[in-house]
Motif scaffolding. Structure first.
Motif, PDB file in Angstrom:
ATOM      1  N   TYR A 269      -8.744  56.025   0.004  1.00 19.59           N
ATOM      2  CA  TYR A 269      -7.646  56.780  -0.197  1.00 19.59           C
ATOM      3  C   TYR A 269      -6.526  55.957   0.258  1.00 19.59           C
ATOM      4  CZ  TYR A 269      -8.941  57.421   4.611  1.00 19.59           C
ATOM      5  OH  TYR A 269      -9.177  57.100   5.963  1.00 19.59           O
ATOM      6  N   TYR A 270      -5.187  56.379  -0.041  1.00 17.07           N
ATOM      7  CA  TYR A 270      -4.016  55.905   0.603  1.00 17.07           C
ATOM      8  C   TYR A 270      -2.854  56.929   0.725  1.00 17.07           C
ATOM      9  CZ  TYR A 270      -1.942  55.063  -4.271  1.00 17.07           C
ATOM     10  OH  TYR A 270      -1.461  55.358  -5.479  1.00 17.07           O
ATOM     11  N   ARG A 271      -1.981  56.515   1.488  1.00 17.64           N
ATOM     12  CA  ARG A 271      -0.576  57.301   1.628  1.00 17.64           C
ATOM     13  C   ARG A 271       0.387  56.238   1.531  1.00 17.64           C
ATOM     14  NH1 ARG A 271      -4.566  60.315   1.144  1.00 17.64           N
ATOM     15  NH2 ARG A 271      -5.398  61.598   2.719  1.00 17.64           N
ATOM     16  N   TRP A 272       1.266  56.504   0.529  1.00 17.16           N
ATOM     17  CA  TRP A 272       2.340  55.465   0.071  1.00 17.16           C
ATOM     18  C   TRP A 272       3.575  56.496   0.217  1.00 17.16           C
ATOM     19  CZ3 TRP A 272       4.942  54.956  -4.846  1.00 17.16           C
ATOM     20  CH2 TRP A 272       5.768  53.562  -4.995  1.00 17.16           C
ATOM     21  N   LEU A 273       4.609  55.891   1.048  1.00 17.48           N
ATOM     22  CA  LEU A 273       5.890  56.716   1.347  1.00 17.48           C
ATOM     23  C   LEU A 273       7.067  55.531   1.166  1.00 17.48           C
ATOM     24  CD1 LEU A 273       4.665  58.418   4.946  1.00 17.48           C
ATOM     25  CD2 LEU A 273       4.394  59.111   2.546  1.00 17.48           C
ATOM     26  N   PRO A 274       7.524  55.722  -0.105  1.00 13.79           N
ATOM     27  CA  PRO A 274       8.889  54.891  -0.341  1.00 13.79           C
ATOM     28  C   PRO A 274       9.961  56.033   0.021  1.00 13.79           C
ATOM     29  CG  PRO A 274       7.620  55.501  -2.494  1.00 13.79           C
ATOM     30  CD  PRO A 274       6.846  56.222  -1.508  1.00 13.79           C
TER      31      PRO A 274
ATOM     32  N   TRP B 296      -1.189  70.159   5.664  1.00  7.22           N
ATOM     33  CA  TRP B 296      -1.720  70.497   4.178  1.00  7.22           C
ATOM     34  C   TRP B 296      -1.619  71.985   4.030  1.00  7.22           C
ATOM     35  CZ3 TRP B 296      -3.358  65.691   2.239  1.00  7.22           C
ATOM     36  CH2 TRP B 296      -3.763  64.868   3.157  1.00  7.22           C
ATOM     37  N   ASP B 297      -1.638  72.260   2.601  1.00  6.22           N
ATOM     38  CA  ASP B 297      -1.436  73.552   2.044  1.00  6.22           C
ATOM     39  C   ASP B 297      -2.818  74.089   1.999  1.00  6.22           C
ATOM     40  OD1 ASP B 297      -2.122  72.595  -0.370  1.00  6.22           O
ATOM     41  OD2 ASP B 297      -0.067  73.104  -1.265  1.00  6.22           O
ATOM     42  N   GLU B 298      -3.234  75.231   1.232  1.00  5.42           N
ATOM     43  CA  GLU B 298      -4.516  75.647   0.985  1.00  5.42           C
ATOM     44  C   GLU B 298      -5.214  74.675  -0.104  1.00  5.42           C
ATOM     45  OE1 GLU B 298      -1.853  77.766  -1.674  1.00  5.42           O
ATOM     46  OE2 GLU B 298      -1.639  77.170   0.404  1.00  5.42           O
ATOM     47  N   ASN B 299      -4.610  74.076  -0.751  1.00  9.45           N
ATOM     48  CA  ASN B 299      -5.093  73.167  -1.864  1.00  9.45           C
ATOM     49  C   ASN B 299      -5.213  71.584  -1.412  1.00  9.45           C
ATOM     50  OD1 ASN B 299      -5.409  75.234  -3.894  1.00  9.45           O
ATOM     51  ND2 ASN B 299      -3.177  75.076  -4.030  1.00  9.45           N
ATOM     52  N   TYR B 300      -4.930  71.415  -0.019  1.00 15.75           N
ATOM     53  CA  TYR B 300      -5.110  69.872   0.556  1.00 15.75           C
ATOM     54  C   TYR B 300      -4.019  69.359  -0.132  1.00 15.75           C
ATOM     55  CZ  TYR B 300      -9.541  71.580   2.714  1.00 15.75           C
ATOM     56  OH  TYR B 300     -10.476  72.112   3.407  1.00 15.75           O
ATOM     57  N   TYR B 301      -2.840  69.612  -0.459  1.00 13.44           N
ATOM     58  CA  TYR B 301      -1.484  69.007  -0.766  1.00 13.44           C
ATOM     59  C   TYR B 301      -0.668  68.882   0.373  1.00 13.44           C
ATOM     60  CZ  TYR B 301      -3.003  70.577  -5.477  1.00 13.44           C
ATOM     61  OH  TYR B 301      -3.819  71.000  -6.800  1.00 13.44           O
ATOM     62  N   GLN B 302       0.135  67.789   0.142  1.00 15.47           N
ATOM     63  CA  GLN B 302       0.695  67.444   1.572  1.00 15.47           C
ATOM     64  C   GLN B 302       1.993  68.352   1.435  1.00 15.47           C
ATOM     65  OE1 GLN B 302       0.187  65.304  -0.962  1.00 15.47           O
ATOM     66  NE2 GLN B 302       2.074  63.961  -1.481  1.00 15.47           N
ATOM     67  N   LYS B 303       2.146  69.010   2.737  1.00 15.76           N
ATOM     68  CA  LYS B 303       3.384  70.051   2.800  1.00 15.76           C
ATOM     69  C   LYS B 303       4.635  69.225   3.516  1.00 15.76           C
ATOM     70  CE  LYS B 303       3.142  74.165   3.940  1.00 15.76           C
ATOM     71  NZ  LYS B 303       2.556  75.447   4.808  1.00 15.76           N
ATOM     72  N   THR B 304       4.172  68.804   4.895  1.00 25.44           N
ATOM     73  CA  THR B 304       5.047  68.057   5.592  1.00 25.44           C
ATOM     74  C   THR B 304       4.182  66.862   6.318  1.00 25.44           C
ATOM     75  OG1 THR B 304       4.559  69.519   7.575  1.00 25.44           O
ATOM     76  CG2 THR B 304       6.300  70.089   6.368  1.00 25.44           C
ATOM     77  N   LEU B 305       5.069  65.702   6.699  1.00 25.63           N
ATOM     78  CA  LEU B 305       4.364  64.622   7.373  1.00 25.63           C
ATOM     79  C   LEU B 305       5.304  64.277   8.277  1.00 25.63           C
ATOM     80  CD1 LEU B 305       5.704  61.657   6.321  1.00 25.63           C
ATOM     81  CD2 LEU B 305       4.757  62.689   4.056  1.00 25.63           C
TER      82      LEU B 305
ATOM     83  N   ARG C 120      -7.718  61.960  -7.125  1.00 23.69           N
ATOM     84  CA  ARG C 120      -6.696  62.802  -7.205  1.00 23.69           C
ATOM     85  C   ARG C 120      -5.505  62.196  -6.638  1.00 23.69           C
ATOM     86  NH1 ARG C 120      -5.893  68.219  -3.591  1.00 23.69           N
ATOM     87  NH2 ARG C 120      -5.209  66.625  -2.305  1.00 23.69           N
ATOM     88  N   ILE C 121      -4.220  62.245  -7.321  1.00 21.29           N
ATOM     89  CA  ILE C 121      -2.974  61.669  -6.815  1.00 21.29           C
ATOM     90  C   ILE C 121      -1.853  62.691  -6.809  1.00 21.29           C
ATOM     91  CG2 ILE C 121      -1.345  59.657  -7.139  1.00 21.29           C
ATOM     92  CD1 ILE C 121      -3.508  58.428  -9.048  1.00 21.29           C
ATOM     93  N   THR C 122      -1.523  63.003  -5.414  1.00 15.39           N
ATOM     94  CA  THR C 122      -0.572  64.124  -5.502  1.00 15.39           C
ATOM     95  C   THR C 122       0.926  63.372  -5.226  1.00 15.39           C
ATOM     96  OG1 THR C 122      -1.147  64.065  -2.988  1.00 15.39           O
ATOM     97  CG2 THR C 122      -1.959  65.783  -4.622  1.00 15.39           C
ATOM     98  N   GLU C 123       1.830  63.626  -6.058  1.00 12.26           N
ATOM     99  CA  GLU C 123       3.323  63.050  -6.150  1.00 12.26           C
ATOM    100  C   GLU C 123       4.107  64.061  -5.531  1.00 12.26           C
ATOM    101  OE1 GLU C 123       3.548  60.132  -7.045  1.00 12.26           O
ATOM    102  OE2 GLU C 123       1.931  59.423  -8.412  1.00 12.26           O
ATOM    103  N   GLY C 124       4.718  64.035  -4.616  1.00  9.01           N
ATOM    104  CA  GLY C 124       5.672  64.896  -3.877  1.00  9.01           C
ATOM    105  C   GLY C 124       7.096  64.034  -3.703  1.00  9.01           C
TER     106      GLY C 124
ATOM    107  N   GLU D   7       3.024  59.720  -2.067  1.00  6.08           N
ATOM    108  CA  GLU D   7       2.126  59.503  -3.094  1.00  6.08           C
ATOM    109  C   GLU D   7       0.820  59.382  -2.139  1.00  6.08           C
ATOM    110  OE1 GLU D   7       2.332  57.127  -6.618  1.00  6.08           O
ATOM    111  OE2 GLU D   7       0.752  55.811  -5.759  1.00  6.08           O
ATOM    112  N   TYR D   8       0.080  60.354  -2.368  1.00  8.26           N
ATOM    113  CA  TYR D   8      -1.150  60.448  -1.777  1.00  8.26           C
ATOM    114  C   TYR D   8      -2.266  60.464  -2.839  1.00  8.26           C
ATOM    115  CZ  TYR D   8       0.498  62.178   2.786  1.00  8.26           C
ATOM    116  OH  TYR D   8       1.190  62.196   3.922  1.00  8.26           O
ATOM    117  N   LEU D   9      -3.151  59.440  -2.510  1.00  6.51           N
ATOM    118  CA  LEU D   9      -4.195  59.119  -3.322  1.00  6.51           C
ATOM    119  C   LEU D   9      -5.621  59.223  -2.581  1.00  6.51           C
ATOM    120  CD1 LEU D   9      -5.194  56.425  -6.224  1.00  6.51           C
ATOM    121  CD2 LEU D   9      -7.022  56.757  -4.204  1.00  6.51           C
ATOM    122  N   ASP D  10      -6.600  60.312  -3.229  1.00  9.59           N
ATOM    123  CA  ASP D  10      -7.848  60.595  -2.630  1.00  9.59           C
ATOM    124  C   ASP D  10      -8.986  60.322  -3.687  1.00  9.59           C
ATOM    125  OD1 ASP D  10      -7.542  61.750   0.411  1.00  9.59           O
ATOM    126  OD2 ASP D  10      -5.876  62.287  -0.805  1.00  9.59           O
ATOM    127  N   GLN D  11     -10.238  60.175  -3.245  1.00  8.10           N
ATOM    128  CA  GLN D  11     -11.294  60.418  -4.071  1.00  8.10           C
ATOM    129  C   GLN D  11     -11.975  61.784  -3.594  1.00  8.10           C
ATOM    130  OE1 GLN D  11     -11.926  58.122  -6.334  1.00  8.10           O
ATOM    131  NE2 GLN D  11     -10.424  56.637  -5.478  1.00  8.10           N
TER     132      GLN D  11
END
Length: 342
Positions: A210-215, A260-269, A307-311, A327-331
Motif C-alpha cells: 500500500y502507499y499514501r501519496w500526497l502531492p 475514513w468513511d464507511e467504505n474506507y475512503y479517505q475523508k480527512t488526513l 484499489r486506488i482512491t483518488e481524492g 492518492e491511496y493505493l491498497d491491496q
C-alpha cells in the motif's frame, strides 16, 4: 529512499523522452499530470501508461467538476511500440525538457454525478451518460526535478533497486498549468498548479502492499509531496520534498493519519513531515473522490485486486491553503483495503 553508499539517482534531460522497451512482459512507461484551479474550482489528472509488450496503453482522464461530479474515461488503447505517449485520444508532448510540456485529449468522458459508482466500472459505464470532451493544457516547471534512476557510482544499474517491481526510474516536478477543458457544452478556463511524474520499468500494481501519496501546491514558491509506501516484502519507504524559494528540501521523516468513511475512503488526513530545515504540520480535507481498481489473475487462478482512491484535496499548512491529490493505493484482502490500520 536510502541508497547504498556511492549510489545516486541519475537523471538527464533525455529521460523526459521514451526509454528503450525492456523485455519484461509487464514493462511500463507512464507519464502523469495533475492540476487544480482554485478560482474555477476545477481540477483533474491525466495519465498514459504504455505497456507495449502487452499491446496496450492505459489511458486515463479524470476531471473534478465544480459541482462535485467527475468526468472520467479509461481505455486500454492498442499500441504497437513504446515510441510516444499517444493513445486513446490523449497525447503528451515534451516542448522543452524540465521546462515546458503539453497535454491534449479529444474523446468522450463518463459524467459521474456519484463518482463512487466507479468502484464497479461495468455498472458505472452502463448507467451514466457520456459527453464529448477536449483538453488542451500547457505546463511549465516551477521547481527543480526530484528523483531519477538509482545507479551505482560507475553509472551501472543498481541490482538491488528498492523500487523493483514498480519502476526502475521515476521522477516528479511541481508545475503550473494553463489552458482549457471542454466537457459537453461547458468550457472551463484553467489557470492552476499541480505536479507531474514519469516512470519506466516493470510494473504490476500488486507489487506494493500500500502507499499514501500526497502531492500539493500552495503557491509557485511553496509546495509539498509526501509519500509513505510499504513494498511487497514489508519494507517501508518514506520520501518526498518541500519546495521552498526555488529549492527542494528532502523529507527525511513523515507520518500520515487518516479518517475514513464507511467504505474506507479517505475523508480527512493529518500529515507531519520533517526536512533538514523545518517541520510541517499538514491537514487535508477531501473535496471529491473517485475509487479505481486494477485486477490481475495469477497463473494458478488466484485473483488479485488493487484499489486506488483518488481524492481532490484541500490542504492547509503554515496558515496557507493549497490544493492537490490524495492518492491511496491498497491491496484488497478479504474485502478490505490492507493499509487502513497502518
Amino acid at each position: 529512499m536510502k541508497l547504498p553508499e556511492g549510489a545516486y539517482l541519475k537523471l538527464n534531460p533525455e529521460d523526459e523522452y521514451m526509454h528503450p522497451l525492456g523485455s519484461e512482459v509487464n514493462f511500463n512507461e507512464s507519464m502523469y499530470f495533475n492540476v487544480y484551479d482554485p478560482k474555477g474550482k476545477i481540477g483533474g489528472w491525466f495519465r498514459i501508461g504504455n505497456r507495449a509488450n502487452e499491446g496496450n496503453a492505459e489511458m486515463t482522464a479524470c476531471i473534478y467538476l465544480p459541482d462535485g461530479s467527475v468526468a472520467f474515461m479509461f481505455q486500454r488503447a492498442k499500441i504497437a511500440n513504446n515510441d510516444a505517449f499517444k493513445a486513446g485520444g490523449m497525447e503528451f508532448i515534451i516542448d522543452e525538457p524540465y521546462k515546458a510540456l503539453s497535454v491534449k485529449y479529444s474523446g468522450e468522458v463518463l459524467l459521474l454525478k456519484n463518482p463512487s459508482e466507479m468502484i464497479d466500472p461495468s455498472k458505472a459505464f452502463k448507467n451514466n451518460p457520456k459527453l464529448p470532451c477536449s483538453v488542451e493544457l500547457s505546463y511549465r516547471g516551477v521547481s527543480p526535478m526530484y528523483g531519477g534512476e538509482p545507479v551505482n557510482a560507475d553509472g551501472s544499474p543498481l541490482e538491488d533497486n528498492p523500487n523493483a517491481g514498480f519502476y526502475l526510474g521515476h521522477y516528479e516536478q511541481h508545475i503550473a498549468g494553463t489552458g482549457k477543458i471542454v466537457v459537453g457544452d461547458k468550457t472551463y478556463t484553467i489557470d492552476g498548479l499541480g505536479l507531474r511524474d514519469h516512470s519506466w520499468g516493470p510494473r504490476y500494481w500488486q507489487n506494493v502492499q500500500y502507499y499514501r501519496w500526497l502531492p500539493m501546491n500552495f503557491s509557485e514558491d511553496f509546495a509539498i509531496m509526501c509519500l509513505n509506501k510499504t513494498l511487497g516484502d514489508g519494507t517501508k519507504l518514506i520520501g518526498g520534498m518541500v519546495l521552498n524559494e526555488g529549492r527542494y528540501d528532502l523529507i527525511r521523516e513523515a507520518s500520515i493519519e487518516t479518517v475514513w468513511d464507511e467504505n474506507y475512503y479517505q475523508k480527512t488526513l493529518k500529515a507531519w513531515a520533517k526536512t533538514d530545515h523545518a517541520e510541517y504540520e499538514i491537514e487535508g480535507r477531501v473535496m471529491s473522490l473517485i475509487p479505481l481498481r486494477n485486477r490481475r489473475t495469477l497463473d494458478d487462478g488466484t485473483e488479485l485486486m488493487t484499489r486506488i482512491t483518488e481524492g481532490m484535496t484541500e490542504y492547509r499548512c503554515n496558515g496557507r491553503v493549497g490544493y492537490g491529490l490524495s492518492e491511496y493505493l491498497d491491496q484488497i484482502i478479504d474485502g478490505k483495503p490492507n493499509g487502513i490500520f497502518s
